[in-house]
Every structure is written in C-alpha cells, then in structure tokens.
Design a protein around this motif. Structure first.
Motif, PDB file in Angstrom:
ATOM      1  N   ARG A 282     -16.653 -12.459 -36.313  1.00 15.02           N
ATOM      2  CA  ARG A 282     -18.062 -12.796 -36.436  1.00 15.02           C
ATOM      3  C   ARG A 282     -18.919 -11.602 -36.808  1.00 15.02           C
ATOM      4  NH1 ARG A 282     -22.145 -15.530 -32.167  1.00 15.02           N
ATOM      5  NH2 ARG A 282     -23.757 -15.996 -33.685  1.00 15.02           N
TER       6      ARG A 282
ATOM      7  N   ARG B  59     -32.072 -10.390 -33.292  1.00 13.34           N
ATOM      8  CA  ARG B  59     -31.608 -11.761 -33.113  1.00 13.34           C
ATOM      9  C   ARG B  59     -31.140 -12.263 -34.470  1.00 13.34           C
ATOM     10  NH1 ARG B  59     -31.684 -15.979 -29.851  1.00 13.34           N
ATOM     11  NH2 ARG B  59     -33.075 -15.142 -28.281  1.00 13.34           N
TER      12      ARG B  59
ATOM     13  N   ASP C 223     -29.301 -15.724 -35.912  1.00  8.75           N
ATOM     14  CA  ASP C 223     -28.979 -17.104 -35.544  1.00  8.75           C
ATOM     15  C   ASP C 223     -29.363 -17.325 -34.080  1.00  8.75           C
ATOM     16  OD1 ASP C 223     -28.066 -17.506 -38.143  1.00  8.75           O
ATOM     17  OD2 ASP C 223     -26.031 -16.899 -37.630  1.00  8.75           O
ATOM     18  N   ASP C 224     -28.399 -17.619 -33.228  1.00 11.46           N
ATOM     19  CA  ASP C 224     -28.723 -17.898 -31.829  1.00 11.46           C
ATOM     20  C   ASP C 224     -28.249 -16.796 -30.882  1.00 11.46           C
ATOM     21  OD1 ASP C 224     -26.046 -18.278 -32.109  1.00 11.46           O
ATOM     22  OD2 ASP C 224     -25.954 -20.178 -31.026  1.00 11.46           O
ATOM     23  N   THR C 225     -27.984 -15.614 -31.412  1.00 14.00           N
ATOM     24  CA  THR C 225     -27.408 -14.547 -30.599  1.00 14.00           C
ATOM     25  C   THR C 225     -28.214 -13.265 -30.717  1.00 14.00           C
ATOM     26  OG1 THR C 225     -25.220 -15.487 -31.032  1.00 14.00           O
ATOM     27  CG2 THR C 225     -25.280 -13.251 -30.170  1.00 14.00           C
ATOM     28  N   MET C 226     -28.371 -12.596 -29.585  1.00 13.15           N
ATOM     29  CA  MET C 226     -28.970 -11.267 -29.575  1.00 13.15           C
ATOM     30  C   MET C 226     -27.843 -10.254 -29.756  1.00 13.15           C
ATOM     31  SD  MET C 226     -32.260 -11.439 -29.172  1.00 13.15           S
ATOM     32  CE  MET C 226     -32.784  -9.866 -28.537  1.00 13.15           C
ATOM     33  N   TRP C 227     -28.011  -9.318 -30.681  1.00 10.85           N
ATOM     34  CA  TRP C 227     -26.991  -8.323 -30.983  1.00 10.85           C
ATOM     35  C   TRP C 227     -27.515  -6.931 -30.680  1.00 10.85           C
ATOM     36  CZ3 TRP C 227     -22.071  -9.330 -32.736  1.00 10.85           C
ATOM     37  CH2 TRP C 227     -21.811 -10.633 -33.139  1.00 10.85           C
TER      38      TRP C 227
ATOM     39  N   SER D  11     -35.929  -7.224 -32.558  1.00 10.03           N
ATOM     40  CA  SER D  11     -36.526  -7.856 -31.383  1.00 10.03           C
ATOM     41  C   SER D  11     -36.943  -6.800 -30.368  1.00 10.03           C
ATOM     42  CB  SER D  11     -35.533  -8.804 -30.717  1.00 10.03           C
ATOM     43  OG  SER D  11     -35.129  -9.794 -31.622  1.00 10.03           O
TER      44      SER D  11
END
Length: 154
Positions: free
Chosen positions: A95, A118, A120-124, A107
C-alpha cells in the motif's frame, strides 16, 4: 540384508518408493517430494526393462536415482517459477508504494522532519522538510509505515 531385501522386491521396489513419495506429497504438500517420487517411478520403469542386465546393480540405480531426482527438481522449479501471472492489483500488499506520486495536504505540520497527512481514509506519518499545516506535498518514497514527501511547487 538391505541389498537382499532390495533384490527380492525386484524392479517393483522403485515403484513402491515412488508411490509412497507421491502419497506423502499429497499428505504433506510442499511441491518437492513429487519430483523425487517421479524419479523413482521413472527408475521403476527403467528397472522393468533392465533388471536382468549385468550393469544394473544397486549402485547404478542409486546414482541414477540421485541424478534424476535433482534433474526433475530443477525442471519442476523452472516450470513452477515460469508460470507467474501478472496481477490485476499489483499494489495489493504494498500500500505504501502505491501512494508514491500522489499529492495531499498536510494535516499536521512537518516539524523536525516529521508530520502527518491524510490520504483516502488513513492518516500517514510523513518525513520531509519542515512545512506548515495546509501545505501541498507529493509522496516520493515509502519505507514501512512512513512516507517521504516533498513540497509541491506550483
């Protein structure tokens, strides 16, 4: 004693060994015993034709069994490795690598080389030069759970 037992089985000894190895491959699959079992079956077929020949002693049979086992294992490995198919989802289990080239807005600011975005739906977690919140960044690399970013120049 072993040689006497082997001679009493005749050419069928190789067939028995081959079938036992093939059954073991079914019970404990690993795609390895099948090649040794196939070598034993081939040697059994040769033994049916050559059993009474003067040169067809146990030492010749064992040597030929070893050679055939290695040969079949090498050929089998090439056959199985050659059947790699291309995936319709090449990034399925990678991924982080699939995110390379994407852009996002910070963010959390990058301070001392670390921040968050952020996608998609994930904080990296990201690494890169210090930037304020709201800066546009592009993902340039992935290492485990961290992404490396650089600022997007407009």
């Amino acid at each position: 004693m072993v040689v006497e037992l082997w001679n009493s089985l005749g050419p069928w000894g190789w067939w028995i060994i081959g079938i036992v190895l093939l059954v073991l491959e079914l019970l404990v699959p690993g795609v390895f015993l099948i090649w040794i079992g196939a070598a034993a079956v081939v040697l059994g077929a040769l033994s049916l034709a050559l059993w009474d020949a003067a040169f067809w002693g146990w030492h010749v049979q064992l040597l030929l069994f070893a050679v055939l086992s290695v040969l079949f294992a090498v050929i089998g490995r090439r056959i199985y490795n050659g059947k790699r198919t291309t995936s319709d989802e090449p990034w399925l289990n990678r991924r982080g690598e699939s995110l390379i080239g994407r852009t996002a807005t910070l963010s959390e600011p990058i301070q001392e080389g670390r921040g968050r975005i952020r996608l998609d739906d994930t904080m990296w977690s990201v690494m890169g030069p210090d930037l304020p919140v709201g800066s546009r960044v592009r993902v340039v690399a992935s290492s485990g759970r961290d992404l490396t970013v650089e600022p997007v120049v407009r």
